[in-house]
Enzyme design. Structure first.
Site, PDB file in Angstrom:
ATOM      1  N   LYS A  55     109.410  -2.224  27.152  1.00 43.91           N
ATOM      2  CA  LYS A  55     109.675  -2.276  25.803  1.00 43.91           C
ATOM      3  C   LYS A  55     109.010  -1.265  25.013  1.00 43.91           C
ATOM      4  CE  LYS A  55     109.907  -7.384  25.489  1.00 43.91           C
ATOM      5  NZ  LYS A  55     109.127  -8.742  25.214  1.00 43.91           N
ATOM      6  N   GLN A  99     103.078 -11.029  23.961  1.00 41.60           N
ATOM      7  CA  GLN A  99     104.127 -11.258  25.211  1.00 41.60           C
ATOM      8  C   GLN A  99     103.897 -12.773  25.602  1.00 41.60           C
ATOM      9  OE1 GLN A  99     106.536  -9.101  26.553  1.00 41.60           O
ATOM     10  NE2 GLN A  99     106.926 -11.116  27.714  1.00 41.60           N
ATOM     11  N   ASP A 122     109.201 -10.235  16.520  1.00 41.59           N
ATOM     12  CA  ASP A 122     109.639 -10.834  17.723  1.00 41.59           C
ATOM     13  C   ASP A 122     110.092 -12.404  17.276  1.00 41.59           C
ATOM     14  OD1 ASP A 122     110.444 -10.940  20.423  1.00 41.59           O
ATOM     15  OD2 ASP A 122     108.240 -11.777  21.059  1.00 41.59           O
TER      16      ASP A 122
END
Ligand code: NAP
Length: 283
Positions: A55, A99, A122
């Protein structure tokens, strides 16, 4: 002649990244800073570290800055909540990514829900998910939103189609079903307790496989002419959730693995981060 279309996520993501790169550089010229994503990696899971590195690299390549916070395996929920709060308050941070998965002792949902909605690039907060379900503008979870953007890039209209989503996770199956429903598909969500999966596979016009089991679904069970989206990715076996042997003789379109859903997920994270900066500074 074979008329099966390969839904080339890599190509669509590359084209989108070129446009996003221009946007990022315009924002930098106008406002004196790049769009910035804060990425939080908790613990020492090697797969998570690899995802974060991918990423970072993708963001950097389009001119989006990343600030990665590597937190120790024995961090507490409070530690992560405090970090997220400080990032929420930081005006130079546009998006926050925690994450998944975090180490077992940490309350992941509470941490997700601490992320300010305007920085939830996200698409992991309960509020963001609720907004998507209600059809209210919000950042969608990156994998399902990336799939919707891929379908759009190929002008695939979901209206009236029977869409079968296999998997009901918070980040993939559930928001996927909501997004397809919002685009007027008729949706069915299958899961591990579903009893008649083969029958459903045979009826569905669109199948999204998101169950996380390598080669679990035999593509010969799909309806002739249907569209297959394979969201699964198993790096060890280099395959998705669907056994694709002979796929081009069955479906009208499908996502390859790799090169289908994966590149769109990362591209969508960048897309959301740039949009987050634009929204926050009212471009
Ligand atoms: P997950 O949280 O493990 O959820 C898996 C879902 O599949 C669960 O809802 C489970 O049902 C269902 N399931 C398991 N076995 C099943 C069966 N035999 N029949 C029907 N449903 C079944 O997984 P996830 O995070 O959503 O990820 C799914 C896959 O997508 C994984 O391969 C992952 O690597 C991949 N993925 C890819 C990307 C990308 O960018 N390409 C991003 C995220 C995830 P229950 O709820 O009943 O347990």
């Amino acid at each position: 002649m074979n008329s099966c279309i390969v839904l080339d996520g890599r190509k669509v993501a590359d084209e989108s990244n070129s446009k996003l790169s221009l946007k990022a550089s315009t924002l930098e010229k106008q406002f004196g800073r790049k769009p910035c994503l804060a990425a939080i990696l908790v613990g020492d899971d090697p797969a998570s570290a690899t995802y974060i590195a991918m990423k970072e690299k993708a963001c950097e390549s389009v001119g989006v800055k990343t600030k990665t916070f590597k937190e120790s395996q024995d961090s507490t929920t409070e530690d992560i909540l405090d970090l997220i709060e400080s990032l929420n308050q930081d005006n130079k941070i546009d998006g926050i990514l925690l994450q998944h998965p975090v180490p077992k002792g940490i309350d992941e949902l509470s941490c997700f829900n601490k992320i300010a909605i305007e920085k939830d690039v996200d698409g992991v907060t309960t509020k963001g998910f609720g907004n998507i379900v209600m059809g209210i503008d919000s950042f969608g979870s990156c994998t399902p939103l990336g799939i919707m953007r891929l379908l759009e890039a190929y002008n695939i209209d979901c209206t009236g189609k029977l869409a079968l989503i296999i998997g009901r996770s918070q980040i993939l199956g559930k928001p996927m079903a909501a997004m397809l429903l919002n685009k007027n598909a008729t949706t069915i969500t299958a899961h591990s307790r579903t009893e008649n999966l083969d029958e459903l596979l045979h009826q569905a016009d669109i199948v999204v496989a998101a169950l996380g089991k390598p080669n679990f679904i035999d593509c010969r069970k799909l309806k002739k002419g249907s569209i297959l989206i394979d969201a699964g990715y198993h790096p060890k076996d280099k395959c998705g959730d669907v056994n694709m042997s002979g796929i081009e003789d069955i479906v009208s379109a499908y996502t390859p693995v790799p090169g289908g859903v994966g590149p769109m997920t990362i591209n969508t994270l960048i897309y959301n981060t740039i949009e987050a900066m634009e929204k926050r500074i009212n471009v």
